[in-house]
Design a protein around this motif. Sequence first.
Motif, PDB file in Angstrom:
ATOM      1  N   GLN A 250     -11.374  10.988  -5.224  1.00  0.00           N
ATOM      2  CA  GLN A 250      -9.953  11.265  -5.048  1.00  0.00           C
ATOM      3  C   GLN A 250      -9.363  11.920  -6.293  1.00  0.00           C
ATOM      4  OE1 GLN A 250      -7.649  10.568  -2.349  1.00  0.00           O
ATOM      5  NE2 GLN A 250      -6.472  11.904  -3.694  1.00  0.00           N
ATOM      6  N   ARG A 251      -8.709  13.055  -6.113  1.00  0.00           N
ATOM      7  CA  ARG A 251      -7.994  13.664  -7.230  1.00  0.00           C
ATOM      8  C   ARG A 251      -6.767  12.823  -7.577  1.00  0.00           C
ATOM      9  NH1 ARG A 251      -7.459  20.120  -7.964  1.00  0.00           N
ATOM     10  NH2 ARG A 251      -9.655  20.562  -8.319  1.00  0.00           N
ATOM     11  N   GLY A 252      -6.436  12.812  -8.852  1.00  0.00           N
ATOM     12  CA  GLY A 252      -5.308  11.989  -9.272  1.00  0.00           C
ATOM     13  C   GLY A 252      -5.599  10.514  -9.116  1.00  0.00           C
ATOM     14  N   ALA A 253      -6.862  10.124  -9.327  1.00  0.00           N
ATOM     15  CA  ALA A 253      -7.279   8.739  -9.082  1.00  0.00           C
ATOM     16  C   ALA A 253      -6.461   7.711  -9.863  1.00  0.00           C
ATOM     17  CB  ALA A 253      -8.767   8.587  -9.390  1.00  0.00           C
ATOM     18  N   PRO A 254      -6.194   7.896 -11.165  1.00  0.00           N
ATOM     19  CA  PRO A 254      -5.394   6.885 -11.871  1.00  0.00           C
ATOM     20  C   PRO A 254      -4.001   6.702 -11.272  1.00  0.00           C
ATOM     21  CG  PRO A 254      -6.546   8.286 -13.436  1.00  0.00           C
ATOM     22  CD  PRO A 254      -6.717   8.918 -12.090  1.00  0.00           C
ATOM     23  N   LEU A 255      -3.371   7.798 -10.857  1.00  0.00           N
ATOM     24  CA  LEU A 255      -2.042   7.681 -10.261  1.00  0.00           C
ATOM     25  C   LEU A 255      -2.103   6.935  -8.935  1.00  0.00           C
ATOM     26  CD1 LEU A 255      -1.981  10.490 -12.042  1.00  0.00           C
ATOM     27  CD2 LEU A 255       0.239  10.718 -10.955  1.00  0.00           C
ATOM     28  N   MET A 256      -3.114   7.250  -8.133  1.00  0.00           N
ATOM     29  CA  MET A 256      -3.290   6.545  -6.864  1.00  0.00           C
ATOM     30  C   MET A 256      -3.490   5.047  -7.104  1.00  0.00           C
ATOM     31  SD  MET A 256      -3.156   8.533  -4.171  1.00  0.00           S
ATOM     32  CE  MET A 256      -3.293  10.247  -3.645  1.00  0.00           C
ATOM     33  N   ALA A 257      -4.280   4.729  -8.116  1.00  0.00           N
ATOM     34  CA  ALA A 257      -4.550   3.322  -8.413  1.00  0.00           C
ATOM     35  C   ALA A 257      -3.292   2.599  -8.881  1.00  0.00           C
ATOM     36  CB  ALA A 257      -5.646   3.222  -9.474  1.00  0.00           C
ATOM     37  N   LEU A 258      -2.513   3.248  -9.738  1.00  0.00           N
ATOM     38  CA  LEU A 258      -1.288   2.619 -10.238  1.00  0.00           C
ATOM     39  C   LEU A 258      -0.295   2.383  -9.104  1.00  0.00           C
ATOM     40  CD1 LEU A 258       0.390   1.613 -12.622  1.00  0.00           C
ATOM     41  CD2 LEU A 258       1.180   3.969 -12.973  1.00  0.00           C
ATOM     42  N   ALA A 259      -0.163   3.360  -8.218  1.00  0.00           N
ATOM     43  CA  ALA A 259       0.748   3.194  -7.086  1.00  0.00           C
ATOM     44  C   ALA A 259       0.269   2.083  -6.153  1.00  0.00           C
ATOM     45  CB  ALA A 259       0.874   4.513  -6.324  1.00  0.00           C
ATOM     46  N   ALA A 260      -1.034   2.028  -5.921  1.00  0.00           N
ATOM     47  CA  ALA A 260      -1.585   1.026  -5.005  1.00  0.00           C
ATOM     48  C   ALA A 260      -1.430  -0.389  -5.547  1.00  0.00           C
ATOM     49  CB  ALA A 260      -3.059   1.327  -4.733  1.00  0.00           C
ATOM     50  N   LEU A 261      -1.461  -0.531  -6.868  1.00  0.00           N
ATOM     51  CA  LEU A 261      -1.414  -1.863  -7.481  1.00  0.00           C
ATOM     52  C   LEU A 261      -0.029  -2.215  -8.008  1.00  0.00           C
ATOM     53  CD1 LEU A 261      -4.828  -1.866  -9.394  1.00  0.00           C
ATOM     54  CD2 LEU A 261      -4.262  -3.064  -7.273  1.00  0.00           C
ATOM     55  N   GLY A 262       0.985  -1.470  -7.595  1.00  0.00           N
ATOM     56  CA  GLY A 262       2.332  -1.743  -8.082  1.00  0.00           C
ATOM     57  C   GLY A 262       2.788  -3.170  -7.825  1.00  0.00           C
ATOM     58  N   LEU A 263       2.415  -3.719  -6.680  1.00  0.00           N
ATOM     59  CA  LEU A 263       2.849  -5.078  -6.335  1.00  0.00           C
ATOM     60  C   LEU A 263       2.103  -6.154  -7.121  1.00  0.00           C
ATOM     61  CD1 LEU A 263       3.264  -4.721  -2.474  1.00  0.00           C
ATOM     62  CD2 LEU A 263       5.073  -5.024  -4.165  1.00  0.00           C
ATOM     63  N   LEU A 264       1.097  -5.754  -7.895  1.00  0.00           N
ATOM     64  CA  LEU A 264       0.406  -6.730  -8.736  1.00  0.00           C
ATOM     65  C   LEU A 264       1.284  -7.172  -9.908  1.00  0.00           C
ATOM     66  CD1 LEU A 264      -2.238  -8.248  -9.307  1.00  0.00           C
ATOM     67  CD2 LEU A 264      -3.057  -6.220 -10.533  1.00  0.00           C
ATOM     68  N   THR A 265       2.188  -6.310 -10.347  1.00  0.00           N
ATOM     69  CA  THR A 265       3.042  -6.637 -11.492  1.00  0.00           C
ATOM     70  C   THR A 265       3.892  -7.888 -11.258  1.00  0.00           C
ATOM     71  OG1 THR A 265       3.105  -4.399 -12.391  1.00  0.00           O
ATOM     72  CG2 THR A 265       4.965  -5.806 -12.903  1.00  0.00           C
ATOM     73  N   PRO A 266       4.639  -7.994 -10.152  1.00  0.00           N
ATOM     74  CA  PRO A 266       5.418  -9.226  -9.965  1.00  0.00           C
ATOM     75  C   PRO A 266       4.555 -10.474  -9.833  1.00  0.00           C
ATOM     76  CG  PRO A 266       5.532  -7.817  -8.019  1.00  0.00           C
ATOM     77  CD  PRO A 266       4.931  -6.996  -9.104  1.00  0.00           C
ATOM     78  N   LEU A 267       3.344 -10.331  -9.311  1.00  0.00           N
ATOM     79  CA  LEU A 267       2.450 -11.487  -9.222  1.00  0.00           C
ATOM     80  C   LEU A 267       2.020 -11.944 -10.617  1.00  0.00           C
ATOM     81  CD1 LEU A 267       0.186 -10.403  -6.210  1.00  0.00           C
ATOM     82  CD2 LEU A 267       2.118 -12.001  -6.188  1.00  0.00           C
ATOM     83  N   LEU A 268       1.702 -10.993 -11.482  1.00  0.00           N
ATOM     84  CA  LEU A 268       1.317 -11.344 -12.850  1.00  0.00           C
ATOM     85  C   LEU A 268       2.512 -11.883 -13.636  1.00  0.00           C
ATOM     86  CD1 LEU A 268      -1.065  -8.343 -13.639  1.00  0.00           C
ATOM     87  CD2 LEU A 268      -1.713 -10.757 -13.461  1.00  0.00           C
TER      88      LEU A 268
END
Length: 306
Positions: A250-268
Amino acid sequence: MDAVARLPLALFRTIDADPRHWQIIALAGLFLFSYSTSSFGAEPSALLFAFCGAMLAQGLGSAVLNLRAGRPLLHGFDPKSALITTLGVTILLRAAAPWIWFAAAFTGIALKFLVRIKGKHVFNPGCIGIVAMMLLLGRDAWVSPGQWGQMPLIAGYALALAALTLSSAKRLDIAIGFLATFAAILFARAMWLGDPMAIPLHQLSSGSLLIFAFFMITDPRSTPDSRVGRILFAMAVAGLATWFIIGPNQRGAPLMALAALGLLTPLLDRALPARRFEWPRGTPAPDRARPIFTLSPLKPWGTKET
Protein backbone atom coordinates in the motif's frame (compact mmCIF):
# COMPACT_ATOMS: atom_id res chain seq x y z
CA MET A 1 21.26 49.68 20.21
CA ASP A 2 20.06 47.72 23.22
CA ALA A 3 16.70 47.19 21.56
CA VAL A 4 18.40 45.93 18.40
CA ALA A 5 20.62 43.60 20.43
CA ARG A 6 17.61 42.17 22.23
CA LEU A 7 15.65 41.63 19.02
CA PRO A 8 16.92 38.07 18.29
CA LEU A 9 16.09 36.93 21.82
CA ALA A 10 12.66 38.56 21.66
CA LEU A 11 12.01 36.90 18.30
CA PHE A 12 13.07 33.51 19.67
CA ARG A 13 10.78 33.89 22.67
CA THR A 14 7.88 34.85 20.43
CA ILE A 15 8.40 31.78 18.25
CA ASP A 16 9.00 29.52 21.23
CA ALA A 17 5.77 30.63 22.89
CA ASP A 18 3.81 28.12 20.78
CA PRO A 19 5.17 24.74 19.54
CA ARG A 20 3.23 25.19 16.32
CA HIS A 21 5.47 28.09 15.31
CA TRP A 22 8.44 25.72 15.01
CA GLN A 23 6.35 23.25 13.04
CA ILE A 24 5.23 25.94 10.61
CA ILE A 25 8.80 27.16 10.08
CA ALA A 26 10.11 23.62 9.53
CA LEU A 27 7.26 22.63 7.20
CA ALA A 28 7.68 25.83 5.20
CA GLY A 29 11.36 24.96 4.79
CA LEU A 30 10.47 21.42 3.70
CA PHE A 31 7.97 22.82 1.21
CA LEU A 32 10.77 24.90 -0.29
CA PHE A 33 13.02 21.81 -0.39
CA SER A 34 10.31 19.87 -2.21
CA TYR A 35 9.50 22.68 -4.63
CA SER A 36 13.10 23.52 -5.49
CA THR A 37 14.71 20.07 -5.67
CA SER A 38 12.18 17.93 -7.50
CA SER A 39 10.21 18.17 -10.73
CA PHE A 40 7.46 16.25 -8.95
CA GLY A 41 7.63 18.26 -5.74
CA ALA A 42 5.08 20.46 -4.03
CA GLU A 43 3.60 23.30 -6.08
CA PRO A 44 2.46 26.78 -4.98
CA SER A 45 -0.91 26.19 -6.67
CA ALA A 46 -1.48 23.11 -4.50
CA LEU A 47 -0.49 25.15 -1.45
CA LEU A 48 -3.08 27.79 -2.34
CA PHE A 49 -5.91 25.27 -2.79
CA ALA A 50 -5.02 23.44 0.42
CA PHE A 51 -4.78 26.74 2.29
CA CYS A 52 -8.26 27.78 1.15
CA GLY A 53 -9.75 24.42 2.13
CA ALA A 54 -8.13 24.34 5.57
CA MET A 55 -8.98 27.93 6.44
CA LEU A 56 -12.56 27.55 5.24
CA ALA A 57 -13.05 24.48 7.41
CA GLN A 58 -11.37 26.18 10.38
CA GLY A 59 -13.57 29.23 9.95
CA LEU A 60 -16.78 27.23 9.59
CA GLY A 61 -15.97 24.99 12.53
CA SER A 62 -15.11 27.96 14.72
CA ALA A 63 -18.26 29.79 13.64
CA VAL A 64 -20.55 26.84 14.42
CA LEU A 65 -19.06 26.29 17.86
CA ASN A 66 -19.12 30.00 18.66
CA LEU A 67 -22.71 30.27 17.48
CA ARG A 68 -23.73 27.47 19.82
CA ALA A 69 -21.89 29.17 22.68
CA GLY A 70 -23.37 32.60 21.96
CA ARG A 71 -20.03 34.18 21.07
CA PRO A 72 -18.98 36.23 18.02
CA LEU A 73 -18.59 33.91 15.03
CA LEU A 74 -14.81 34.19 14.70
CA HIS A 75 -14.03 34.45 18.40
CA GLY A 76 -10.77 32.63 19.12
CA PHE A 77 -10.15 31.80 15.45
CA ASP A 78 -6.65 30.29 15.32
CA PRO A 79 -5.15 29.55 11.89
CA LYS A 80 -1.98 27.82 13.12
CA SER A 81 -3.19 24.22 13.09
CA ALA A 82 -4.92 24.82 9.77
CA LEU A 83 -1.67 26.18 8.34
CA ILE A 84 0.23 23.10 9.54
CA THR A 85 -2.37 20.90 7.86
CA THR A 86 -2.08 23.00 4.70
CA LEU A 87 1.67 22.51 4.49
CA GLY A 88 1.55 18.81 5.32
CA VAL A 89 -1.13 18.08 2.73
CA THR A 90 0.68 20.13 0.09
CA ILE A 91 4.03 18.42 0.62
CA LEU A 92 2.73 14.85 0.80
CA LEU A 93 -0.31 14.63 -1.45
CA ARG A 94 -0.15 14.35 -5.22
CA ALA A 95 -3.41 14.70 -7.09
CA ALA A 96 -4.91 14.68 -10.56
CA ALA A 97 -6.85 17.92 -10.03
CA PRO A 98 -6.34 21.05 -7.87
CA TRP A 99 -9.65 20.67 -6.03
CA ILE A 100 -8.35 17.47 -4.40
CA TRP A 101 -5.86 19.46 -2.29
CA PHE A 102 -8.71 21.73 -1.26
CA ALA A 103 -10.88 18.73 -0.36
CA ALA A 104 -8.12 16.96 1.56
CA ALA A 105 -7.32 19.98 3.73
CA PHE A 106 -11.01 20.81 4.24
CA THR A 107 -11.82 17.21 5.22
CA GLY A 108 -8.93 16.98 7.67
CA ILE A 109 -9.78 20.19 9.52
CA ALA A 110 -13.51 19.46 9.45
CA LEU A 111 -12.97 16.07 11.09
CA LYS A 112 -10.91 17.80 13.77
CA PHE A 113 -14.09 19.58 14.80
CA LEU A 114 -16.52 16.77 14.10
CA VAL A 115 -14.96 13.65 15.60
CA ARG A 116 -13.52 13.72 19.11
CA ILE A 117 -13.44 11.64 22.23
CA LYS A 118 -13.64 13.64 25.45
CA GLY A 119 -12.57 16.78 23.65
CA LYS A 120 -9.50 15.24 22.00
CA HIS A 121 -8.95 14.74 18.29
CA VAL A 122 -9.24 11.18 17.07
CA PHE A 123 -7.32 11.79 13.84
CA ASN A 124 -4.42 13.94 12.77
CA PRO A 125 -6.07 16.39 10.34
CA GLY A 126 -3.46 16.21 7.58
CA CYS A 127 -3.24 12.44 7.76
CA ILE A 128 -6.96 11.74 7.67
CA GLY A 129 -7.51 14.28 4.90
CA ILE A 130 -4.93 12.59 2.67
CA VAL A 131 -6.13 9.07 3.51
CA ALA A 132 -9.74 10.04 2.79
CA MET A 133 -8.80 11.29 -0.68
CA MET A 134 -6.74 8.18 -1.42
CA LEU A 135 -9.57 5.88 -0.38
CA LEU A 136 -12.29 7.84 -2.17
CA LEU A 137 -10.48 8.78 -5.37
CA GLY A 138 -8.15 5.84 -5.99
CA ARG A 139 -5.53 6.66 -8.60
CA ASP A 140 -6.42 10.35 -8.66
CA ALA A 141 -4.82 10.91 -5.23
CA TRP A 142 -1.59 9.39 -4.00
CA VAL A 143 1.42 9.99 -1.76
CA SER A 144 4.76 10.55 -3.43
CA PRO A 145 7.32 8.53 -1.42
CA GLY A 146 10.53 10.06 -2.77
CA GLN A 147 10.62 13.78 -3.51
CA TRP A 148 14.09 15.00 -2.69
CA GLY A 149 17.67 14.08 -3.33
CA GLN A 150 19.93 12.72 -0.61
CA MET A 151 21.36 16.00 0.63
CA PRO A 152 18.00 17.81 0.87
CA LEU A 153 16.62 14.76 2.70
CA ILE A 154 19.44 14.92 5.26
CA ALA A 155 18.90 18.66 5.64
CA GLY A 156 15.19 18.01 6.02
CA TYR A 157 15.76 15.54 8.85
CA ALA A 158 18.05 18.02 10.57
CA LEU A 159 15.44 20.77 10.21
CA ALA A 160 12.63 18.55 11.49
CA LEU A 161 14.71 17.29 14.41
CA ALA A 162 15.65 20.83 15.37
CA ALA A 163 12.03 21.98 15.22
CA LEU A 164 10.80 19.08 17.33
CA THR A 165 13.64 19.47 19.84
CA LEU A 166 13.01 23.19 20.25
CA SER A 167 9.26 22.72 20.44
CA SER A 168 7.72 22.63 23.89
CA ALA A 169 5.34 19.90 22.69
CA LYS A 170 8.09 17.37 23.61
CA ARG A 171 7.06 14.58 21.26
CA LEU A 172 10.50 13.42 20.15
CA ASP A 173 9.88 10.10 21.92
CA ILE A 174 7.07 9.07 19.59
CA ALA A 175 9.05 10.05 16.47
CA ILE A 176 12.06 8.01 17.57
CA GLY A 177 9.84 5.14 18.70
CA PHE A 178 8.15 4.97 15.32
CA LEU A 179 11.32 5.29 13.24
CA ALA A 180 13.26 2.78 15.36
CA THR A 181 10.49 0.17 15.23
CA PHE A 182 9.82 0.75 11.53
CA ALA A 183 13.51 0.44 10.67
CA ALA A 184 14.01 -2.60 12.92
CA ILE A 185 11.17 -4.52 11.25
CA LEU A 186 12.35 -3.64 7.74
CA PHE A 187 15.96 -4.62 8.45
CA ALA A 188 14.92 -7.80 10.27
CA ARG A 189 12.78 -8.84 7.32
CA ALA A 190 15.60 -8.14 4.87
CA MET A 191 18.00 -10.24 6.94
CA TRP A 192 15.45 -13.06 7.26
CA LEU A 193 14.87 -13.17 3.51
CA GLY A 194 18.50 -12.59 2.59
CA ASP A 195 17.67 -9.36 0.77
CA PRO A 196 20.34 -6.69 0.30
CA MET A 197 20.34 -3.95 2.92
CA ALA A 198 19.82 -1.45 0.12
CA ILE A 199 16.12 -2.37 0.10
CA PRO A 200 15.25 -1.25 3.66
CA LEU A 201 17.61 1.72 3.31
CA HIS A 202 15.68 2.81 0.23
CA GLN A 203 12.38 2.38 2.07
CA LEU A 204 13.67 4.62 4.85
CA SER A 205 15.04 7.30 2.49
CA SER A 206 11.73 8.98 1.90
CA GLY A 207 10.58 12.55 2.21
CA SER A 208 7.07 11.39 3.05
CA LEU A 209 8.41 9.27 5.92
CA LEU A 210 10.20 12.34 7.26
CA ILE A 211 7.03 14.45 7.25
CA PHE A 212 5.01 11.65 8.79
CA ALA A 213 7.46 10.82 11.58
CA PHE A 214 8.11 14.38 12.70
CA PHE A 215 4.90 16.25 11.92
CA MET A 216 1.99 13.80 11.91
CA ILE A 217 2.48 10.99 14.39
CA THR A 218 3.94 13.57 16.80
CA ASP A 219 0.72 15.62 16.87
CA PRO A 220 0.16 16.10 20.63
CA ARG A 221 -3.60 16.53 20.21
CA SER A 222 -4.20 13.16 18.55
CA THR A 223 -1.64 10.90 20.25
CA PRO A 224 -1.47 9.41 23.78
CA ASP A 225 -0.73 11.70 26.70
CA SER A 226 1.68 9.41 28.56
CA ARG A 227 5.19 8.63 27.33
CA VAL A 228 4.67 4.87 27.64
CA GLY A 229 1.41 5.20 25.74
CA ARG A 230 3.09 7.19 22.98
CA ILE A 231 5.85 4.63 22.54
CA LEU A 232 3.34 1.77 22.44
CA PHE A 233 1.27 3.72 19.94
CA ALA A 234 4.34 4.43 17.79
CA MET A 235 5.26 0.74 17.77
CA ALA A 236 1.73 -0.26 16.80
CA VAL A 237 1.64 2.24 13.93
CA ALA A 238 5.08 1.12 12.75
CA GLY A 239 4.03 -2.53 12.84
CA LEU A 240 0.85 -1.92 10.86
CA ALA A 241 2.68 0.33 8.40
CA THR A 242 5.25 -2.35 7.63
CA TRP A 243 2.45 -4.88 7.16
CA PHE A 244 0.81 -2.52 4.65
CA ILE A 245 4.14 -2.36 2.80
CA ILE A 246 4.95 -6.08 2.95
CA GLY A 247 1.41 -7.36 2.42
CA PRO A 248 -0.81 -5.31 0.11
CA ASN A 249 2.10 -3.02 -0.92
CA GLN A 250 0.00 0.00 0.00
CA ARG A 251 1.30 3.44 -0.92
CA GLY A 252 1.24 5.89 1.94
CA ALA A 253 1.42 2.96 4.36
CA PRO A 254 2.36 5.00 7.48
CA LEU A 255 -0.54 7.38 6.92
CA MET A 256 -2.95 4.49 6.41
CA ALA A 257 -1.69 2.90 9.61
CA LEU A 258 -2.02 6.09 11.64
CA ALA A 259 -5.57 6.66 10.41
CA ALA A 260 -6.54 3.04 11.08
CA LEU A 261 -5.19 3.14 14.64
CA GLY A 262 -6.61 6.53 15.59
CA LEU A 263 -9.03 4.97 18.07
CA LEU A 264 -6.12 3.35 19.90
CA THR A 265 -5.18 6.72 21.42
CA PRO A 266 -8.23 7.07 23.72
CA LEU A 267 -7.78 3.45 24.83
CA LEU A 268 -4.16 4.10 25.79
CA ASP A 269 -5.12 7.36 27.49
CA ARG A 270 -7.65 5.44 29.56
CA ALA A 271 -5.19 2.66 30.44
CA LEU A 272 -2.22 4.99 31.01
CA PRO A 273 -3.63 8.33 32.16
CA ALA A 274 -1.40 11.39 32.14
CA ARG A 275 -1.70 15.14 31.95
CA ARG A 276 -3.31 16.17 28.68
CA PHE A 277 -1.35 18.44 26.37
CA GLU A 278 -2.90 21.83 25.65
CA TRP A 279 -1.74 24.47 23.23
CA PRO A 280 -0.62 27.71 24.92
CA ARG A 281 -3.65 29.67 26.02
CA GLY A 282 -4.16 33.11 24.61
CA THR A 283 -7.62 33.81 23.35
CA PRO A 284 -9.61 30.65 24.10
CA ALA A 285 -9.74 28.63 20.91
CA PRO A 286 -13.26 27.63 19.89
CA ASP A 287 -12.21 24.11 18.98
CA ARG A 288 -11.61 23.44 22.68
CA ALA A 289 -15.32 23.85 23.19
CA ARG A 290 -17.87 21.06 23.02
CA PRO A 291 -17.43 19.40 19.61
CA ILE A 292 -20.11 19.32 16.95
CA PHE A 293 -20.11 15.53 17.14
CA THR A 294 -18.58 13.43 19.88
CA LEU A 295 -17.93 9.76 20.44
CA SER A 296 -17.97 10.17 24.22
CA PRO A 297 -21.12 9.31 26.21
CA LEU A 298 -23.71 12.09 26.22
CA LYS A 299 -25.10 13.43 29.47
CA PRO A 300 -28.87 13.55 30.04
CA TRP A 301 -30.70 16.83 29.51
CA GLY A 302 -30.60 19.04 32.56
CA THR A 303 -27.38 17.56 33.97
CA LYS A 304 -25.17 20.32 35.29
CA GLU A 305 -21.46 20.48 34.55
CA THR A 306 -19.27 20.09 37.61
